[in-house]
Design a protein around this motif. Structure first.
Motif, PDB file in Angstrom:
ATOM      1  N   GLY A  35       3.268  -3.368  -2.021  1.00 23.84           N
ATOM      2  CA  GLY A  35       2.550  -4.068  -0.971  1.00 23.84           C
ATOM      3  C   GLY A  35       3.454  -4.892  -0.082  1.00 23.84           C
ATOM      4  O   GLY A  35       4.631  -5.108  -0.385  1.00 23.84           O
ATOM      5  N   ALA A  49      -0.885  -5.496   3.419  1.00 22.61           N
ATOM      6  CA  ALA A  49      -1.183  -4.087   3.185  1.00 22.61           C
ATOM      7  C   ALA A  49      -0.638  -3.677   1.830  1.00 22.61           C
ATOM      8  O   ALA A  49       0.335  -4.254   1.343  1.00 22.61           O
ATOM      9  N   SER A  50      -1.269  -2.674   1.228  1.00 21.33           N
ATOM     10  CA  SER A  50      -0.791  -2.155  -0.041  1.00 21.33           C
ATOM     11  C   SER A  50      -0.999  -0.655  -0.092  1.00 21.33           C
ATOM     12  O   SER A  50      -1.840  -0.100   0.640  1.00 21.33           O
ATOM     13  N   ILE A  51      -0.226  -0.015  -0.972  1.00 16.81           N
ATOM     14  CA  ILE A  51      -0.337   1.421  -1.155  1.00 16.81           C
ATOM     15  C   ILE A  51      -0.151   1.730  -2.631  1.00 16.81           C
ATOM     16  O   ILE A  51       0.777   1.236  -3.270  1.00 16.81           O
ATOM     17  N   THR A  52      -1.050   2.511  -3.178  1.00 16.18           N
ATOM     18  CA  THR A  52      -0.978   2.844  -4.599  1.00 16.18           C
ATOM     19  C   THR A  52      -0.087   4.057  -4.830  1.00 16.18           C
ATOM     20  O   THR A  52       0.323   4.743  -3.881  1.00 16.18           O
ATOM     21  N   TYR A  56      -3.358   5.654  -1.903  1.00 14.48           N
ATOM     22  CA  TYR A  56      -4.489   4.901  -1.335  1.00 14.48           C
ATOM     23  C   TYR A  56      -3.960   3.630  -0.676  1.00 14.48           C
ATOM     24  O   TYR A  56      -3.183   2.893  -1.260  1.00 14.48           O
ATOM     25  N   THR A  57      -4.408   3.371   0.548  1.00 12.36           N
ATOM     26  CA  THR A  57      -3.941   2.203   1.285  1.00 12.36           C
ATOM     27  C   THR A  57      -5.055   1.187   1.496  1.00 12.36           C
ATOM     28  O   THR A  57      -6.245   1.533   1.544  1.00 12.36           O
ATOM     29  N   ASN A  58      -4.641  -0.060   1.618  1.00 13.31           N
ATOM     30  CA  ASN A  58      -5.580  -1.153   1.854  1.00 13.31           C
ATOM     31  C   ASN A  58      -4.924  -2.120   2.832  1.00 13.31           C
ATOM     32  O   ASN A  58      -3.719  -2.364   2.739  1.00 13.31           O
ATOM     33  N   TYR A  59      -5.744  -2.651   3.768  1.00 15.72           N
ATOM     34  CA  TYR A  59      -5.215  -3.538   4.789  1.00 15.72           C
ATOM     35  C   TYR A  59      -6.064  -4.797   4.922  1.00 15.72           C
ATOM     36  O   TYR A  59      -7.283  -4.762   4.747  1.00 15.72           O
ATOM     37  N   ASP A  61      -8.026  -7.406   7.110  1.00 15.51           N
ATOM     38  CA  ASP A  61      -8.834  -7.176   8.315  1.00 15.51           C
ATOM     39  C   ASP A  61      -8.049  -7.518   9.578  1.00 15.51           C
ATOM     40  O   ASP A  61      -8.209  -6.856  10.607  1.00 15.51           O
ATOM     41  N   LYS A  64      -5.776  -4.417  10.527  1.00 16.54           N
ATOM     42  CA  LYS A  64      -6.317  -3.049  10.564  1.00 16.54           C
ATOM     43  C   LYS A  64      -6.220  -2.475  11.972  1.00 16.54           C
ATOM     44  O   LYS A  64      -6.563  -3.141  12.946  1.00 16.54           O
TER      45      LYS A  64
END
Length: 115
Positions: A35, A49-52, A56-59, A61, A64
């Motif tokens: 991340g 942000a993170s990435i598995t 899978y990514t997450n940001y 708000d 984004k």
């Protein structure tokens, strides 16, 4: 022990772009999550942000549509492409890696966005 080294920070005008890199000492394929976090003066560190391992990514708000996290396993490197930068994006940016329940941190790279 995992060592993370960030690079790519600097001074940029609002609306500009930067790409941060995080080079790991070992294989990032073994990391559960990688991340990017940031900490502005007087504020708490927050996840950007993170990435598995599975991609899978997450940001947050607030980033984004402007920031993109990616990984290049062959180079053991994770990137954060930052576009349409705003003055409120100014912060120290830190890379993290999670493995076997342990979180590792880099020392950070400073991003300054001028208005």
């Amino acid at each position: 022990q995992v060592q993370l080294v960030e690079s790519g920070g600097g001074l940029v005008q609002a609306g500009g772009s930067l790409r941060l890199s995080c080079a790991a000492s070992g294989s990032i394929v073994s990391m559960d999550v990688m991340g990017w976090h940031r900490q502005a003066p007087g504020k708490q560190r927050e996840l950007v942000a993170s990435i598995t391992r599975g991609g899978y990514t997450n940001y947050a708000d607030s980033v984004k549509g402007r920031f993109t996290i990616s990984r290049e396993n062959g180079k053991n490197t994770v990137y954060l492409q930052m576009n349409s930068l705003k003055p409120e994006d100014t912060a120290d940016y830190y890379c993290s890696a999670d493995r076997y329940g342990i979180k590792y941190w880099g020392k950070g790279t400073l991003v300054t966005v001028s208005s």
